[in-house]
Design a protein around this motif. Structure first.
Motif, short mmCIF file in Angstrom:
data_model
loop_
_atom_site.label_atom_id
_atom_site.label_comp_id
_atom_site.label_asym_id
_atom_site.label_seq_id
_atom_site.Cartn_x
_atom_site.Cartn_y
_atom_site.Cartn_z
N PHE A 100 5.97 15.58 -1.87
CA PHE A 100 6.07 14.32 -1.12
C PHE A 100 5.51 14.49 0.28
N ALA A 101 4.73 13.51 0.73
CA ALA A 101 4.16 13.56 2.08
C ALA A 101 5.08 12.80 3.04
N SER A 102 5.52 13.47 4.09
CA SER A 102 6.30 12.78 5.13
C SER A 102 5.45 11.68 5.73
N ALA A 103 6.08 10.57 6.07
CA ALA A 103 5.35 9.46 6.71
C ALA A 103 4.88 9.91 8.08
N THR A 104 3.73 9.38 8.49
CA THR A 104 3.19 9.70 9.82
C THR A 104 3.61 8.61 10.80
N GLY A 105 3.33 8.84 12.06
CA GLY A 105 3.61 7.84 13.08
C GLY A 105 2.89 6.53 12.77
N ALA B 40 13.92 7.07 2.86
CA ALA B 40 14.46 7.66 1.64
C ALA B 40 15.20 8.95 1.94
N HIS B 41 16.26 9.22 1.20
CA HIS B 41 16.92 10.51 1.37
C HIS B 41 16.08 11.60 0.71
N GLY C 5 0.80 -1.22 0.00
CA GLY C 5 0.00 0.00 0.00
C GLY C 5 0.83 1.27 0.00
N GLU C 6 0.14 2.38 0.23
CA GLU C 6 0.81 3.68 0.28
C GLU C 6 0.62 4.31 1.65
N GLY C 7 1.44 5.30 1.94
CA GLY C 7 1.35 6.00 3.21
C GLY C 7 0.12 6.87 3.29
N LEU D 171 9.14 1.76 2.04
CA LEU D 171 9.94 2.96 1.78
C LEU D 171 9.22 4.15 2.38
N LEU D 172 9.86 4.84 3.31
CA LEU D 172 9.22 5.96 3.99
C LEU D 172 9.91 7.28 3.65
N PHE D 173 9.10 8.30 3.42
CA PHE D 173 9.63 9.64 3.16
C PHE D 173 9.53 10.49 4.43
#
Lengths: 532, 532
Positions: free
Chosen positions: A36-41, A185-186, A12-14, A216-218
């Motif tokens: 890009f959306a930063s990943a949440t907790g 991810a950088h 899935g996606e974040g 993969l988390l942004f």
């Protein structure tokens, strides 16, 4: 392939909730779409829980299955090379040709680590058979080998958008070792990261591996990375980047209720020691090569030579002037990010307070207005000042170095003895000189993970024998491991011993018949044979 | 042999200034002569500076020379066995026979690690030969191997005055790996420590090794240990002892400007899972053996079984009663120190608040007045309470264990999944049962460094295949290494790679001719042959 700007969590996606950020074209100084959306907790928790659930399944994947997955990822990278290279070149200002060759290298790395997993000798399988009649006590059957650690978090590097990033060396070696991977991810090349991440996810699905094998988390900031390192289910961390970043993660990991290993490759100054014979015999050629090594990719390599130690003489002074002329003639070039260029210029401005400029005195003014560019700025000092001003032996990421003038050989040895740890140390010596430098070579071997004789540190071979690691601060584990080469797999494992087990209950690698044909240590002797 | 009460620093002795303390005979509750002087800051500095100076010389000692030194130490231990065992028995209340057999084990360990050093395959030598014509870039010659880290600090254990103490496994493996050693003696058996230390110093001198090869420091408290771990020249730490002590040292080492590895073996609860078939088929025998394992040396082993997980049934209840009778009939015995007995009784008193006593309910009163003795105190609880009250799964050092009753197999699996890391995990199963326990075995292999089928965890083989390490908190490095067996040598090394070196400038292990006949990985293939 479309870039959505979302984290990839299993299939899935974040969630869309996190803080937004953009990739950037540093050459033009413009933001790139999409946001890009930063990943949440919540995203972090889901990625880690999926990885935790997948871990025992991934651990059971055979060597051949691991090789097949990595091969599939490599094929996808190659098949999409043009799209990947284009986005990476845009996001990093690295030349398109460099991006293409880095993709080839990354694919080769994936195949090499897959082949290592399939081959299996690296598991260090050992067997001691039972001696029920031994006196005074019977000896039980013991069989041991390396087993996967569990979920691994990988921090992508800014300077290698492929080879040390989403499907880079840490990810490839962790999957080869049988561990699920969560990549942070950088943020300097998020589009490239997502493109590669989608290829990895597709490969995982096609090969029938479980959903939590890869995520993969942004993140625009540090929260996601910190939350990952602190999560109880995460078992190890791979990192390539700055000393500050690596040390912060290592400190976090060490402070956990259950500390975990952090394999942080944090760069270094990569000293080059130049003996008079080298200058006398190949001065012009060496100046050419050192210039090339020190300016390659705008000096943005962890193996970039940053300290050049030279014995003072008239010939050496001429040689350094030659080098300075080449450096002076080097065109400014765009760095990976505007922030990196800013740090570079801050670093050289600070250094100019404690050392004389060899070249680039007016570079600051020349750079004014261009934003993200850098050009060579070199300094010189003498060994006494170098020893006193510790700041001079700190890395400036980019095309800067310090020439350290020594009065004599003894002073050169002294400089070597007091160096901090580096990934590499280089000795340039004349044909008859090297044999007389055993002491210096030994000192350099105590200060670096790779010692180079009459060569240059940039250009890293990915092989069985390579070492990319070194005493702190080059790496957080003091050079006990390597982040490049097949030995990198060992980092993601621990030892497990089975006592008194029936053959059929043992991992196949430890069974009597040795069906994988592994090189095993059986009662002290290394053999590919079966037991008994 | 005379005991002076002074630290041994190279060829000399420590300054007399430090705080004084005594060894103690815990069985009689009396102090033993002489008084020991804690090492001073000056002593610490001198020991470390000597070790730093010795490090390159020790690193150059050949495998054969290392074997000869360890052989010499072993011979001296054996030649002085009677004196050593007598003092150790006095200081530890361990039986003289146990002390004698531990000396034999320690000598065997020294010889085994020496033989490993002499043999040399463990160095993981790897060679990739140059391909000057390779396209697109030439391939340089790379040769790599493990090299010694430098000065190592070893903390002796209280419960093994020989095998894990001054000349124990950490010291033997570090010397075998080519590192100087500074031992911080355990204050519970300082006389034994000094006697062994003097033998090591004599062996070092007789073998012509440098003065800083070995030092032994005494301390009544923690200052000396902390100063050693914080000293910039110290490169690694070996420790055997409590979780609190090991973690404190690991935290100190992680907080250094240059962090160093701490290999702390901190003990564990060593769970034993009992399946119904085991009780049905060998109940009486297993009760006998478990009783023996759990009470051996007053339970003072890091592999002592402390959690017994049983599926509830009428037969299982009968079996636990049988076990309880044996435990009840066990005579009180003196622990290693009065402080340890005090902690034991505090621990069981605290535990009695959250679990029912199986045996030893009145033991506290029975013990009153005897000071340093302990006798078995076992508890029982059910899986739900065990999961809730984390204190129940903490180690109580000594002859105490918790029986955890499970309703069914699923609950047993659940207990296994939530266990903290242990050195060992044991499965007792009937002949037909083990094959059905693959899942439980896999879970146990994720929770311990050694999984035992139908055996008991105490009694540790020193061999090539053994693993004595496990997930945190069993060891500080999460079981990536072992403190027992020949793999223990690897802990004191780092990787070094030589690029483009002339053959005669390489370490002998990496030279073309392979004069040591090592198993080396040459261009990917393992071989004992020469290159080309």
């Amino acid at each position: 392939m479309r870039i959505t700007g979302r984290s990839l969590i299993g299939w899935g996606e974040g969630t869309p909730g996190g803080k937004r950020f953009h990739g950037c074209d540093p050459a033009r100084g413009v933001e790139l779409a999409p946001a890009f959306a930063s990943a949440t907790g919540e995203d972090v928790t889901r990625a880690v829980e999926l990885a935790r659930a997948a871990a025992p399944i991934v651990a059971r994947k055979t060597g051949a299955e691991r090789a097949a997955l990595l091969q599939r990822v490599a094929e996808k990278l190659e098949a999409n090379g043009a799209v990947l290279a284009e986005r990476a070149a845009q996001e990093t200002a690295l030349a398109p040709g460099r991006c293409e060759s880095e993709i080839a290298r990354t694919a080769g790395q994936l195949r090499l680590y897959g082949a290592e997993a399939a081959q299996g000798d690296w598991l260090d399988a050992r067997i001691e058979t039972a001696q029920p009649d031994r006196q005074p006590t019977s000896k039980p059957d013991h069989r041991s080998m390396l087993r996967p650690l569990g979920p691994v978090v990988v921090f992508g590097a800014s300077n290698f958008p492929f080879a040390y990033s989403v499907a880079g060396g840490d990810t490839a070696s962790a999957l080869a070792a049988g561990c699920p991977v969560i990549v942070k991810a950088h943020p300097a090349h998020p589009g490239t990261g997502e493109l590669v991440g989608r290829l990895v996810v597709a490969a995982v699905r096609e090969c029938g591996w479980p959903e939590g094998t890869f995520s993969l988390l942004f993140d625009a900031g540090f929260e996601v990375g910190q939350a990952l390192v602190k999560h109880a289910a995460v078992q190890a961390v791979g990192f390539t980047g700055s000393l500050r970043g690596g040390r912060a993660l290592a400190d976090l990991a060490a402070a956990r209720a259950e500390p975990i290993p952090v394999y942080a490759e944090m760069g270094s100054v990569n000293p080059v020691f130049v003996r008079p014979g080298a200058i006398a015999e190949h001065g012009a050629e060496l100046a050419e090569q050192l210039h090339a090594s020190a300016t390659l990719a705008v000096g943005q390599f962890c193996t970039n030579p940053g300290v050049i130690v030279v014995e003072r003489s008239a010939a050496a002074e001429v040689w350094v002037r030659q080098l300075a002329e080449k450096l002076e003639a080097t065109a400014p070039a765009t760095m990976l990010t505007p922030g990196m260029a800013e740090k570079f210029w801050e670093g050289v401005a600070k250094r100019a307070q404690s050392a004389r400029t060899v070249v680039g005195e007016k570079a600051r003014e020349k750079n004014a207005g261009t934003g993200a560019t850098a050009r060579p700025v070199w300094f010189e000092t003498d060994a006494v000042v170098f020893a006193r001003e510790r700041g001079l032996s700190e890395e400036i990421f980019g095309p800067s170095a310090v020439v350290v003038w020594c009065r004599d050989h003894a002073e050169m040895l002294d400089v070597a003895r007091h160096l901090e740890g580096s990934l590499t140390a280089t000795l340039l010596a004349g044909a008859a000189e090297a044999a007389g430098e055993r002491e210096l070579i030994e000192v350099l071997a105590s200060r670096a993970g790779r010692v180079i004789l009459n060569g240059f540190p940039t250009g890293l071979e990915v092989s069985h024998a390579i070492v990319h690691g070194g005493p702190y601060p080059a790496t957080s584990d003091g050079g006990r491991s390597t982040s490049v080469g097949t030995r990198a797999l060992q980092r993601w494992t621990r030892l497990v011993c089975y006592q008194n087990f029936a053959d059929e209950l043992l991992p196949v690698e430890l069974q009597n018949a040795n069906p994988r044909g592994l090189l095993r240590r059986v009662n002290g002797e290394w053999t590919r044979g079966a037991v008994r």
